[in-house]
Design an enzyme around this catalytic site. Structure first.
Site, PDB file in Angstrom:
ATOM      1  N   ASN A 179      -9.668 -10.793 105.165  1.00 34.51           N
ATOM      2  CA  ASN A 179     -10.510 -11.072 106.327  1.00 34.51           C
ATOM      3  C   ASN A 179     -10.783  -9.859 107.200  1.00 34.51           C
ATOM      4  O   ASN A 179     -11.386  -9.988 108.272  1.00 34.51           O
ATOM      5  CB  ASN A 179      -9.882 -12.171 107.187  1.00 34.51           C
ATOM      6  CG  ASN A 179      -9.589 -13.431 106.407  1.00 34.51           C
ATOM      7  OD1 ASN A 179      -8.432 -13.764 106.198  1.00 34.51           O
ATOM      8  ND2 ASN A 179     -10.626 -14.105 105.937  1.00 34.51           N
ATOM      9  N   ILE A 202     -13.278  -7.610 111.535  1.00 31.63           N
ATOM     10  CA  ILE A 202     -12.482  -8.790 111.247  1.00 31.63           C
ATOM     11  C   ILE A 202     -13.347 -10.040 111.255  1.00 31.63           C
ATOM     12  O   ILE A 202     -14.274 -10.160 112.069  1.00 31.63           O
ATOM     13  CB  ILE A 202     -11.320  -8.923 112.261  1.00 31.63           C
ATOM     14  CG1 ILE A 202     -10.442 -10.143 111.943  1.00 31.63           C
ATOM     15  CG2 ILE A 202     -11.830  -8.990 113.694  1.00 31.63           C
ATOM     16  CD1 ILE A 202      -9.174 -10.193 112.769  1.00 31.63           C
ATOM     17  N   CYS A 203     -13.060 -10.941 110.332  1.00 32.43           N
ATOM     18  CA  CYS A 203     -13.719 -12.242 110.310  1.00 32.43           C
ATOM     19  C   CYS A 203     -12.745 -13.261 110.877  1.00 32.43           C
ATOM     20  O   CYS A 203     -11.687 -13.514 110.294  1.00 32.43           O
ATOM     21  CB  CYS A 203     -14.102 -12.618 108.878  1.00 32.43           C
ATOM     22  SG  CYS A 203     -14.832 -14.265 108.743  1.00 32.43           S
ATOM     23  N   LEU A 204     -13.089 -13.823 112.013  1.00 38.13           N
ATOM     24  CA  LEU A 204     -12.231 -14.779 112.698  1.00 38.13           C
ATOM     25  C   LEU A 204     -13.109 -15.914 113.200  1.00 38.13           C
ATOM     26  O   LEU A 204     -14.059 -15.689 113.946  1.00 38.13           O
ATOM     27  CB  LEU A 204     -11.512 -14.093 113.861  1.00 38.13           C
ATOM     28  CG  LEU A 204     -10.272 -14.758 114.430  1.00 38.13           C
ATOM     29  CD1 LEU A 204      -9.160 -14.809 113.390  1.00 38.13           C
ATOM     30  CD2 LEU A 204      -9.796 -13.982 115.660  1.00 38.13           C
ATOM     31  N   ASP A 231     -13.097 -17.399 103.785  1.00 33.70           N
ATOM     32  CA  ASP A 231     -13.952 -16.832 104.833  1.00 33.70           C
ATOM     33  C   ASP A 231     -13.779 -15.312 104.827  1.00 33.70           C
ATOM     34  O   ASP A 231     -13.576 -14.687 105.854  1.00 33.70           O
ATOM     35  CB  ASP A 231     -13.562 -17.422 106.187  1.00 33.70           C
ATOM     36  CG  ASP A 231     -14.715 -17.374 107.190  1.00 33.70           C
ATOM     37  OD1 ASP A 231     -15.839 -17.034 106.778  1.00 33.70           O
ATOM     38  OD2 ASP A 231     -14.475 -17.672 108.376  1.00 33.70           O
TER      39      ASP A 231
END
Length: 203
Positions: A79, A88-90, A122
């Site tokens: 991520n 960052i993928c959050l 994700d």
């Protein structure tokens, strides 16, 4: 300004009673919109006992728009981009999920949580996500190698420069629909998330 008052209160809350494993400083007392965050990986994480630097930036229209976060410490994670940008993928930071009532402390706790439980569905680094799903021992070996090389010394907060802009004003290699406003698709010396080659572990 209401935004500044809100940020000042949240900074006071986060520094007075910080979440476990998280410390926060301001690089400049005159600028509440940029925070330096140090995250110590939880002991039950493959990233333990690594310490990771993050830069958190708050837009001038916060809390109506979410903050952006970039890792300044390299990390092998599905991520987080496997480059010096550290995007960052959050889920909490996605525009469709962010609400003005959301708090920075919740964002920081979510960042620490994905060090325990990555979210391969994700992912920003699809090859690492595939490895996490299909070959967990290899993933853990590579993740620990990155911790040994990058996350055992003193934490620094040197952020990579933004990618160069194309003539139309868009960052070179940028894509639309990024989950983090600071995300750029460019990689420095590594594979993009759609590349056929696996990000190489550190030597």
């Amino acid at each position: 300004m209401a935004s500044t008052k809100r940020i000042a209160k949240e900074f006071a809350d986060c520094t007075t009673a910080p979440p476990p494993g998280i410390s926060i400083t301001l690089p400049s007392d005159a600028d509440l919109h940029t925070w330096h965050v140090t995250v110590t990986a939880p002991p039950n994480s493959v990233y333990a006992p690594g310490r990771f630097g993050l830069i958190l930036k708050l837009p001038t229209d916060y809390p109506f728009k979410p903050p952006t976060i970039n890792f300044t410490t390299r990390i092998y994670h599905p991520n987080i981009t496997n480059d010096s940008l550290g995007n960052i993928c959050l889920g909490l930071l996605k525009s469709e999920n962010w609400k003005p009532a959301s708090k920075i402390i919740s964002v920081l706790e979510a960042v620490r949580n994905i060090l325990v439980e990555p979210m391969p569905d994700d992912a920003l680094e699809q090859r690492i996500a595939d490895e996490y799903r299909r070959d967990r021992p290899e993933f853990e070996k590579n993740a620990r190698a990155y911790v040994e090389r990058y996350a055992k010394g003193s934490v620094n907060f040197v952020q990579a420069p933004p990618p160069p802009e194309k003539k139309d004003g868009a960052p070179a290699g940028a894509t639309t629909g990024a989950v983090n406003p600071g995300r750029a698709a460019g990689r420095q010396g590594g594979a993009s998330s759609g590349s056929a080659s696996r990000p190489a572990p550190p030597a």
